[in-house]
Design an enzyme around this catalytic site. Structure first.
Site, PDB file in Angstrom:
ATOM      1  N   HIS A  29       0.578  -0.809  -0.174  1.00 30.59           N
ATOM      2  CA  HIS A  29       0.020  -0.033  -0.182  1.00 30.59           C
ATOM      3  C   HIS A  29       0.766   1.207  -0.018  1.00 30.59           C
ATOM      4  CE1 HIS A  29      -4.219  -1.531  -0.082  1.00 30.59           C
ATOM      5  NE2 HIS A  29      -2.766  -2.774   0.734  1.00 30.59           N
ATOM      6  N   ASP A 163       2.190  -3.735  -9.492  1.00 37.21           N
ATOM      7  CA  ASP A 163       2.136  -5.254  -9.571  1.00 37.21           C
ATOM      8  C   ASP A 163       2.149  -5.386 -11.859  1.00 37.21           C
ATOM      9  OD1 ASP A 163       0.877  -5.203  -7.197  1.00 37.21           O
ATOM     10  OD2 ASP A 163      -1.352  -5.516  -8.419  1.00 37.21           O
TER      11      ASP A 163
END
Ligand code: GLA
Length: 360
Positions: A29, A163
């Site tokens: 995060h 990602d």
């Protein structure tokens, strides 16, 4: 019955590509806060093959789901896995590369909903296949950014860039240290004499259904309250401690997590890396509040083992997988032990690393 690529594309493969999933080792995060991350690519990967369509429709087949979806490029946005494909095709169009009607074959052993970023693997494999089909001069970083935009715009998840970068420029042998703001990146070795364990908790998580977008907004608000453009620039813990909750806790996680990644990326012992992974998990559990009890149970179990240096949830949280750093040579035994203990609590976990089955 599962259709083979040759059957589906009638033996006419015009382009094909693979892309891996990722396991994040530290820096959770932090990407949408302009921070630092340390993912590694998985041996599990997604395969995309393309052929030219015989009509004006696109036909997509997923061997993983044994499902076909037909859609018109630039027509109504299709649902399910095809939304990612059409998202990538529209990004190609936006980059000035026109995409003709195509047939798309997909196969993947990146588990879905396990926090290994099966969506990034699909997007990157799709864009790689399109790049090769259309001879597009797009580099790997640009391709990762297009994949992220496909996700944000068309799959409606405001995910960061980690990602897609891990899938596009990472590899299985190295940790990818990435500064999301500057895109400075380095490929780093694992700490000496270690290997990884990844276990899927068996609790599926769905990014859009999770509180992911809510956490993102809380971080934006925390940055606003601190008077900075993103939490990357938070002045320090003293200022953060003065914020009202939940902004204080969210900002504290992001700040300490960035510090952990910076320390680990400078090169630390296995013991220290493991300690930083544990601290990351506790911060995600207590300050960012994205853990759930099964992930705490699984990481506690792994942490108990003498051959484990540290363990944490990986990915957005709320379910998915956990990763542990283990003494080299012990990962198979330790993961099997941890899985048995974990499943004895009534769960249906699965080992993802060391990879239990032959790769795709
Ligand atoms: C998801 C997102 C990433 C990142 C992680 C949390 O995987 O796709 O961009 O924000 O969650 O670290």
């Amino acid at each position: 019955m599962i259709i083979s690529v040759d059957e589906f594309l009638k033996g006419k493969i015009a382009a094909e590509a693979f892309a891996p999933g990722r396991v994040n080792l530290l820096g959770e995060h932090t990407d949408y806060n302009d921070g630092f991350v340390m993912p590694i690519a998985t041996p599990q990967r997604t395969y995309v093959a393309l052929g030219y369509s015989e009509n004006d429709m696109c036909h997509a087949y997923s061997a993983t789901l044994d499902q076909t979806i037909s859609f018109k490029h630039k027509g109504d946005l299709p649902g399910g896995f095809a939304s990612y494909l059409e998202g990538c095709m529209r990004m190609m169009d936006e980059a000035g590369v026109a995409v003709p009607p195509i047939d798309i074959y997909i196969n993947s052993d990146v588990p879905m909903g396990a926090g290994l970023s099966s969506s990034a693997a699909l997007e990157v494999a799709m864009l790689r296949a399109l790049r090769s089909l259309l001879n597009a001069g797009i580099d790997d970083v640009e391709l990762a950014k297009m994949a992220q935009q496909a996700e944000v715009k068309f799959a409606k998840v405001k995910s960061g860039l980690m990602d897609q970068m891990a899938s596009s420029v990472g590899d299985m042998e190295h940790i990818l240290f990435l500064d999301i703001r500057t895109l400075e990146r380095r490929l780093l070795p694992l700490p000496p004499n270690t290997e990884l364990i990844v276990i899927n908790s068996g609790i599926p998580r769905n990014l859009s259904a999770s509180k992911y977008n809510e956490r993102r907004q809380e971080c934006e608000e925390a940055a606003r309250l601190l008077g900075v453009s993103s939490l990357r620039d938070a002045p320090g813990l003293d200022a953060i401690e003065k914020l009202p909750d939940p902004f204080r806790k969210r900002a504290r996680h992001v700040f300490t997590e960035n510090e952990r990644v910076k320390e680990a990326s400078a090169g630390v012992t296995a013991e220290r890396f493991g300690h930083l992974m544990n601290a990351s998990h506790f911060s995600l559990r207590d300050d960012f509040e994205v853990s759930i009890i099964p992930l705490d149970v699984l990481t506690d179990l792994m942490r108990e083992h003498v051959d484990v240096y540290g363990a944490r949830l990986t990915g957005a949280g709320f379910g998915g997988a956990c990763v542990a750093l283990c003494r080299k040579g012990q990962a198979k035994l330790v993961s099997e032990w941890a899985l048995t203990e974990y499943n004895n609590t009534g769960q249906h976990g699965r080992i993802l690393l060391p990879q239990p089955v032959a790769p795709l």
